[in-house]
Design an enzyme around this catalytic site. Structure first.
Site, mmCIF file in Angstrom:
data_model
loop_
_atom_site.group_PDB
_atom_site.id
_atom_site.type_symbol
_atom_site.label_atom_id
_atom_site.label_comp_id
_atom_site.label_asym_id
_atom_site.label_seq_id
_atom_site.Cartn_x
_atom_site.Cartn_y
_atom_site.Cartn_z
ATOM 1 N N SER A 176 44.632 14.185 -5.630
ATOM 2 C CA SER A 176 43.819 15.014 -4.746
ATOM 3 C C SER A 176 42.364 14.628 -4.907
ATOM 4 O O SER A 176 41.973 14.028 -5.913
ATOM 5 C CB SER A 176 44.006 16.491 -5.108
ATOM 6 O OG SER A 176 43.018 17.298 -4.498
ATOM 7 N N TYR A 231 44.605 23.825 -10.594
ATOM 8 C CA TYR A 231 45.014 22.746 -9.694
ATOM 9 C C TYR A 231 44.206 21.467 -9.949
ATOM 10 O O TYR A 231 44.767 20.368 -10.069
ATOM 11 C CB TYR A 231 44.839 23.215 -8.252
ATOM 12 C CG TYR A 231 45.182 22.181 -7.226
ATOM 13 C CD1 TYR A 231 46.507 21.929 -6.893
ATOM 14 C CD2 TYR A 231 44.186 21.456 -6.582
ATOM 15 C CE1 TYR A 231 46.829 20.973 -5.941
ATOM 16 C CE2 TYR A 231 44.500 20.502 -5.638
ATOM 17 C CZ TYR A 231 45.819 20.262 -5.319
ATOM 18 O OH TYR A 231 46.132 19.315 -4.390
ATOM 19 N N LYS A 279 45.533 17.715 -11.289
ATOM 20 C CA LYS A 279 45.355 16.490 -10.526
ATOM 21 C C LYS A 279 44.488 15.470 -11.272
ATOM 22 O O LYS A 279 44.675 14.264 -11.118
ATOM 23 C CB LYS A 279 44.766 16.807 -9.149
ATOM 24 C CG LYS A 279 45.720 17.607 -8.263
ATOM 25 C CD LYS A 279 47.022 16.843 -8.024
ATOM 26 C CE LYS A 279 47.923 17.549 -7.028
ATOM 27 N NZ LYS A 279 49.151 16.780 -6.734
#
Length: 255
Positions: free
Chosen positions: A173, A186, A190
């Site tokens: 990401s 998150y 990533k």
């Protein structure tokens, strides 16, 4: 242990070489690989970017192996791929379960054969203020977004190394390059995917297997439905189909 003068010079020469190589690739990008007839396994294929990747590989002539925890969504993608006119096999798999990954990988090897391209795309997003996050959501984020890569790679990398041929593509990401507020769990997961891929690439190189490639994609913000009201200050939010216009903008990190 102090580095010798020779080691320092060698390091500097490598840095200069990679800078020149990167500049050259900006002007002369590498040719696209021909994936016709290749067996491509995509995790998280039932939704968002996973579905679009499946369709794009199908249009390019690849044979698809689709994994998703949601059987209905996965079958919907498989039906779309079949309409393109290529071979597709679909499997329900929870990539956070080592047993499920191992058993499903065994089925793939028996029914389809060795995988040529592994796309680790499955992802999940909870987000929210770091002090308000639930422990179970933090753990689940890392189980899906990060640890699952270990389980799939350990299943499908050995035949690639033996044949000195294959590709592992990990979907990270934009948050892997720059941390995002209210996405601490998150973003961290990533970042880990980015580091995992860099280290894996180095390990494959040390094993002397130049035919096996490991690459990481750090997509920009795309509305795949997993984040409510996604916003960006600098660029418009893309849709999964619209993201195909640019290979470096695929997803909001989730599939």
């Amino acid at each position: 242990m102090k580095a010798s003068v020779g080691e320092i010079i060698s390091l500097l020469m490598k840095i200069i070489y990679f800078y020149f190589e990167s500049f050259y690739r900006l002007i002369v990008p590498p040719a696209r690989q021909d994936v016709r007839g290749k067996k491509v396994l995509i995790t998280g294929a039932g939704h968002g970017i996973g579905r679009e990747l499946s369709l794009e590989f199908a249009r390019l002539g690849a044979s698809l192996i689709l994994w998703d925890i949601n059987k209905e969504n996965n079958e919907d993608t498989a039906d779309e791929v079949r309409r393109v006119g290529v071979t597709v096999h679909s499997y329900v798999c929870d990539v956070t379960s080592t047993d499920d990954v191992h058993n499903t990988a065994d089925r793939v090897r028996r029914e389809v054969g060795n995988v040529d391209i592994l796309v680790n795309n499955a992802g999940i997003l909870y987000g929210g203020p770091v002090l308000d996050m639930q422990e179970k959501h933090i753990r689940r984020t890392f189980e899906v977004n990060t640890l699952a890569h270990f389980w799939t790679v350990r299943e499908f990398l050995p035949p690639m190394l033996e044949a000195n041929k294959g590709v592992i593509m990990n979907i990270a990401s934009a948050s892997a390059k720059s941390g995002t507020a209210f996405l601490v769990d998150y973003s961290s997961s990533k970042y880990a995917v980015f580091g995992f891929t860099e280290a894996l690439r180095e390990e494959i190189d040390r094993l002397g297997k130049p035919g096996v490639q490991a690459t990481v994609v750090c997509p920009f913000f795309v509305d795949t439905g997993l984040c409510k009201y996604p916003k960006s200050r600098f660029d418009p939010i893309l849709t999964p189909k619209g993201s195909r216009r640019c290979t470096c903008r695929d997803d909001f990190g989730c599939s």
